[in-house]
Design an enzyme around this catalytic site. Structure first.
Site, PDB file in Angstrom:
ATOM      1  N   THR A   1       9.360 -10.644  27.630  1.00  0.00           N
ATOM      2  CA  THR A   1      10.575  -9.836  27.826  1.00  0.00           C
ATOM      3  C   THR A   1      10.406  -8.946  29.051  1.00  0.00           C
ATOM      4  OG1 THR A   1      12.046  -8.163  26.860  1.00  0.00           O
ATOM      5  CG2 THR A   1       9.773  -8.193  26.052  1.00  0.00           C
TER       6      THR A   1
ATOM      7  N   ASN B   1       3.249 -11.413  29.276  1.00  0.00           N
ATOM      8  CA  ASN B   1       4.451 -11.806  30.012  1.00  0.00           C
ATOM      9  C   ASN B   1       4.025 -12.531  31.285  1.00  0.00           C
ATOM     10  OD1 ASN B   1       7.354 -11.588  29.851  1.00  0.00           O
ATOM     11  ND2 ASN B   1       7.291 -10.316  31.687  1.00  0.00           N
TER      12      ASN B   1
ATOM     13  N   TYR C   1      29.033 -19.490  24.750  1.00  0.00           N
ATOM     14  CA  TYR C   1      28.138 -19.649  23.592  1.00  0.00           C
ATOM     15  C   TYR C   1      28.189 -21.074  23.031  1.00  0.00           C
ATOM     16  CZ  TYR C   1      26.876 -14.799  23.870  1.00  0.00           C
ATOM     17  OH  TYR C   1      26.355 -13.605  24.313  1.00  0.00           O
TER      18      TYR C   1
ATOM     19  N   ASN D   1      15.702 -12.808  20.808  1.00  0.00           N
ATOM     20  CA  ASN D   1      16.267 -14.133  21.073  1.00  0.00           C
ATOM     21  C   ASN D   1      17.253 -14.537  19.985  1.00  0.00           C
ATOM     22  OD1 ASN D   1      14.559 -14.106  23.211  1.00  0.00           O
ATOM     23  ND2 ASN D   1      13.044 -15.479  22.301  1.00  0.00           N
ATOM     24  N   ILE D   2      18.281 -15.260  20.405  1.00  0.00           N
ATOM     25  CA  ILE D   2      19.280 -15.726  19.446  1.00  0.00           C
ATOM     26  C   ILE D   2      19.032 -17.183  19.057  1.00  0.00           C
ATOM     27  CG2 ILE D   2      20.972 -14.043  20.254  1.00  0.00           C
ATOM     28  CD1 ILE D   2      22.386 -16.283  21.794  1.00  0.00           C
TER      29      ILE D   2
ATOM     30  N   HIS E   1      19.230  -9.149  18.078  1.00  0.00           N
ATOM     31  CA  HIS E   1      20.428  -9.404  18.894  1.00  0.00           C
ATOM     32  C   HIS E   1      21.295 -10.524  18.324  1.00  0.00           C
ATOM     33  CE1 HIS E   1      18.502  -7.386  22.701  1.00  0.00           C
ATOM     34  NE2 HIS E   1      18.929  -6.518  21.807  1.00  0.00           N
TER      35      HIS E   1
HETATM   36  C1  BJW Z   1       7.845 -15.672  30.721  1.00  0.00           C
HETATM   37  C2  BJW Z   1       7.908 -17.023  30.887  1.00  0.00           C
HETATM   38  C3  BJW Z   1       6.912 -17.741  30.252  1.00  0.00           C
HETATM   39  C4  BJW Z   1       9.519 -16.265  31.969  1.00  0.00           C
HETATM   40  N1  BJW Z   1       5.975 -17.117  29.544  1.00  0.00           N
HETATM   41  N2  BJW Z   1       6.903 -15.061  30.029  1.00  0.00           N
HETATM   42  C5  BJW Z   1      21.328   3.201  30.417  1.00  0.00           C
HETATM   43  C6  BJW Z   1      20.032   3.513  30.053  1.00  0.00           C
HETATM   44  C7  BJW Z   1      19.493   3.024  28.869  1.00  0.00           C
HETATM   45  C8  BJW Z   1      20.221   2.206  28.024  1.00  0.00           C
HETATM   46  C9  BJW Z   1      21.500   1.892  28.393  1.00  0.00           C
HETATM   47  C10 BJW Z   1      22.049   2.372  29.557  1.00  0.00           C
HETATM   48  N3  BJW Z   1      23.314   1.915  29.660  1.00  0.00           N
HETATM   49  C11 BJW Z   1      23.575   1.122  28.586  1.00  0.00           C
HETATM   50  C12 BJW Z   1      22.476   1.119  27.808  1.00  0.00           C
HETATM   51  C13 BJW Z   1      22.315   0.372  26.533  1.00  0.00           C
HETATM   52  C14 BJW Z   1      22.212  -1.130  26.745  1.00  0.00           C
HETATM   53  C15 BJW Z   1      21.126  -1.414  27.777  1.00  0.00           C
HETATM   54  O1  BJW Z   1      19.954  -1.453  27.483  1.00  0.00           O
HETATM   55  N4  BJW Z   1      21.494  -1.660  29.027  1.00  0.00           N
HETATM   56  C16 BJW Z   1      20.475  -1.880  30.056  1.00  0.00           C
HETATM   57  C17 BJW Z   1      20.824  -3.148  30.828  1.00  0.00           C
HETATM   58  C18 BJW Z   1      20.400  -0.643  30.910  1.00  0.00           C
HETATM   59  N5  BJW Z   1      21.861  -1.698  25.460  1.00  0.00           N
HETATM   60  C19 BJW Z   1      22.782  -1.990  24.566  1.00  0.00           C
HETATM   61  O2  BJW Z   1      23.976  -1.866  24.772  1.00  0.00           O
HETATM   62  C20 BJW Z   1      22.269  -2.450  23.219  1.00  0.00           C
HETATM   63  N6  BJW Z   1      22.847  -1.689  22.191  1.00  0.00           N
HETATM   64  C21 BJW Z   1      22.634  -0.359  22.075  1.00  0.00           C
HETATM   65  O3  BJW Z   1      21.971   0.271  22.878  1.00  0.00           O
HETATM   66  O4  BJW Z   1      23.194   0.165  20.952  1.00  0.00           O
HETATM   67  C22 BJW Z   1      23.258   1.572  20.843  1.00  0.00           C
HETATM   68  C23 BJW Z   1      24.627   1.938  21.266  1.00  0.00           C
HETATM   69  C24 BJW Z   1      25.689   1.486  20.508  1.00  0.00           C
HETATM   70  C25 BJW Z   1      26.955   1.851  20.862  1.00  0.00           C
HETATM   71  C26 BJW Z   1      27.155   2.619  21.995  1.00  0.00           C
HETATM   72  C27 BJW Z   1      26.074   3.035  22.759  1.00  0.00           C
HETATM   73  C28 BJW Z   1      24.815   2.684  22.394  1.00  0.00           C
HETATM   74  C29 BJW Z   1      22.664  -3.907  22.958  1.00  0.00           C
HETATM   75  C30 BJW Z   1      21.934  -4.831  23.844  1.00  0.00           C
HETATM   76  C31 BJW Z   1      22.439  -6.257  23.642  1.00  0.00           C
HETATM   77  C32 BJW Z   1      21.706  -7.235  24.535  1.00  0.00           C
HETATM   78  N7  BJW Z   1      22.375  -8.477  24.482  1.00  0.00           N
HETATM   79  C33 BJW Z   1      21.850  -9.593  25.267  1.00  0.00           C
HETATM   80  C34 BJW Z   1      22.882 -10.758  25.272  1.00  0.00           C
HETATM   81  C35 BJW Z   1      23.249 -11.234  23.905  1.00  0.00           C
HETATM   82  C36 BJW Z   1      22.329 -12.325  23.415  1.00  0.00           C
HETATM   83  C37 BJW Z   1      22.505 -13.625  24.161  1.00  0.00           C
HETATM   84  O5  BJW Z   1      23.598 -13.949  24.645  1.00  0.00           O
HETATM   85  O6  BJW Z   1      21.487 -14.352  24.250  1.00  0.00           O
HETATM   86  O7  BJW Z   1      20.584  -9.982  24.768  1.00  0.00           O
HETATM   87  S1  BJW Z   1      21.523  -9.184  26.974  1.00  0.00           S
HETATM   88  C38 BJW Z   1      20.113 -10.191  27.127  1.00  0.00           C
HETATM   89  O8  BJW Z   1      19.007  -9.326  27.471  1.00  0.00           O
HETATM   90  C39 BJW Z   1      19.846 -10.761  25.728  1.00  0.00           C
HETATM   91  C40 BJW Z   1      18.355 -10.532  25.611  1.00  0.00           C
HETATM   92  O9  BJW Z   1      17.986 -10.497  24.240  1.00  0.00           O
HETATM   93  C41 BJW Z   1      18.134  -9.234  26.347  1.00  0.00           C
HETATM   94  C42 BJW Z   1      16.710  -9.040  26.813  1.00  0.00           C
HETATM   95  O10 BJW Z   1      16.354 -10.005  27.766  1.00  0.00           O
HETATM   96  P1  BJW Z   1      14.866 -10.584  27.776  1.00  0.00           P
HETATM   97  O11 BJW Z   1      14.618 -11.333  26.541  1.00  0.00           O
HETATM   98  O12 BJW Z   1      13.920  -9.510  28.122  1.00  0.00           O
HETATM   99  O13 BJW Z   1      14.980 -11.678  28.965  1.00  0.00           O
HETATM  100  P2  BJW Z   1      14.758 -11.461  30.531  1.00  0.00           P
HETATM  101  O14 BJW Z   1      15.314 -12.657  31.203  1.00  0.00           O
HETATM  102  O15 BJW Z   1      15.226 -10.154  30.983  1.00  0.00           O
HETATM  103  O16 BJW Z   1      13.152 -11.460  30.682  1.00  0.00           O
HETATM  104  C43 BJW Z   1      12.370 -12.609  30.420  1.00  0.00           C
HETATM  105  C44 BJW Z   1      10.926 -12.312  30.803  1.00  0.00           C
HETATM  106  O17 BJW Z   1      10.159 -13.449  30.468  1.00  0.00           O
HETATM  107  C45 BJW Z   1      10.735 -12.063  32.317  1.00  0.00           C
HETATM  108  O18 BJW Z   1      10.003 -10.866  32.530  1.00  0.00           O
HETATM  109  C46 BJW Z   1       9.924 -13.274  32.779  1.00  0.00           C
HETATM  110  O19 BJW Z   1       8.932 -12.959  33.760  1.00  0.00           O
HETATM  111  C47 BJW Z   1       9.252 -13.711  31.522  1.00  0.00           C
HETATM  112  N8  BJW Z   1       8.953 -15.120  31.456  1.00  0.00           N
HETATM  113  N9  BJW Z   1       9.015 -17.321  31.711  1.00  0.00           N
HETATM  114  C48 BJW Z   1       6.045 -15.739  29.483  1.00  0.00           C
HETATM  115  N10 BJW Z   1       6.884 -19.093  30.379  1.00  0.00           N
END
Ligand code: BJW
Length: 242
Positions: free
Chosen positions: A182, A207, A59, A97-98, A114
């Site tokens: 996303t 997207n 970070y 986003n952070i 997040h």
């Molecule tokens: C463009 C572009 C351009 C490129 N123009 N577009 C099984 C089933 C369902 C859920 C779960 C499961 N097992 C576990 C879970 C829960 C889990 C989860 O979802 N896991 C999945 C992986 C399955 N979720 C959690 O744990 C969350 N909490 C929760 O559920 O709480 C309830 C709970 C509590 C206690 C116990 C149990 C449940 C918390 C999630 C935290 C996510 N944290 C992160 C990292 C921290 C932040 C950081 O360091 O920055 O957050 S992970 C990472 O992914 C980050 C992002 O915010 C998040 C989403 O990613 P994002 O933004 O979608 O990015 P990408 O890269 O995936 O996509 C980018 C897109 O942009 C792409 O499609 C490109 O094509 C596009 N793109 N250029 C337009 N120019």
């Protein structure tokens, strides 16, 4: 979108893709952050407990990257701010986003579900403070003075995202839901489109490529955010003028 009224609430979910053209990496693209780091090591409470230095360094590097003067809000961030300022109804921006590019781009009604990279949290009191410097494993908490008790204000896997009640209330009462830059793979954010749709909202994905939830949206536009978002915002604002 023909049913959208000027008084309707709009909820917008953004992800890493909106900041890509500002110079910040996404997570799951081929050149993304998860191609360089194992998310179990750097984005879970267990990873932090195992190796706090690795997590703080991860970070610290991203914080320095965000503070690089070359990293600035782009045309998509600016267009969403214009929508908030011009649309007669409420516009709520929920970002995964952070980074702080939405704020710098002019958005004010904003939830960082997040967490925020430019904030840190005291592990003992939970207090959140503004933070622009590196954090080491010895950095004292500014709240208690105790060394090593400060963490990035980030929601890791297995932790509860922030302000969920306010988000679900808005999703249940909006006329339009937009999902921008996303991949639709991380919950609960990936489920917001269904929550909005079940309450009658029109939903649009903007997207680079079809997301995991593509089939859940009424409409999809696949193009870079700096092209798709300003054009779409003009289309929405035309409805307010109609
Ligand atoms: C463009 C572009 C351009 C490129 N123009 N577009 C099984 C089933 C369902 C859920 C779960 C499961 N097992 C576990 C879970 C829960 C889990 C989860 O979802 N896991 C999945 C992986 C399955 N979720 C959690 O744990 C969350 N909490 C929760 O559920 O709480 C309830 C709970 C509590 C206690 C116990 C149990 C449940 C918390 C999630 C935290 C996510 N944290 C992160 C990292 C921290 C932040 C950081 O360091 O920055 O957050 S992970 C990472 O992914 C980050 C992002 O915010 C998040 C989403 O990613 P994002 O933004 O979608 O990015 P990408 O890269 O995936 O996509 C980018 C897109 O942009 C792409 O499609 C490109 O094509 C596009 N793109 N250029 C337009 N120019």
């Amino acid at each position: 979108m023909d049913q959208l009224k000027a008084t309707d609430r709009i909820v917008i979910l953004t992800g890493a893709g909106i900041s890509k053209e500002s110079g910040l990496d996404t997570f799951r693209d081929a050149d993304g952050i998860w191609a360089q780091y194992d998310l179990e090591d750097v984005a879970t409470p267990q990873g932090f407990a195992r190796n706090p230095k690795l997590v703080q360094d991860f970070y610290n590097a991203r914080r320095r990257g965000l503070l690089d003067p070359d990293v600035q809000p782009n045309a998509a961030h600016a267009a969403l701010a214009r929508l908030e300022q011009t649309w007669p109804g409420e516009v709520l921006l929920v970002t995964q986003n952070i980074d702080d590019l939405h704020e710098r781009g002019g958005s004010a009604n904003l939830i960082h579900m997040h967490g925020e990279l430019l904030k840190a949290r005291c592990l003992d009191t939970g207090e959140v403070v503004a933070w622009h410097d590196d954090i080491t494993v010895e950095t004292p908490s500014p709240v208690t003075g105790t060394p090593g008790r400060l963490r990035p204000h980030i929601v890791w896997f297995g932790e509860m995202p922030l302000e969920m009640e306010r988000i679900y209330q808005a999703l249940a009462t909006c006329g339009l839901f937009l999902s921008i830059g996303t991949s639709g793979t991380v919950y609960p954010a990936a489920g917001f489109v269904q929550e909005a749709a079940v309450h009658g909202a029109y939903s649009v994905e903007l997207n680079m490529e079809p997301s995991a939830g593509r089939g859940l949206f009424d409409e999809a536009i696949h193009a870079p955010a700096t092209e798709a978002v300003p054009a779409f915002v003009e289309r929405v604002l035309a409805r307010a003028a109609a």
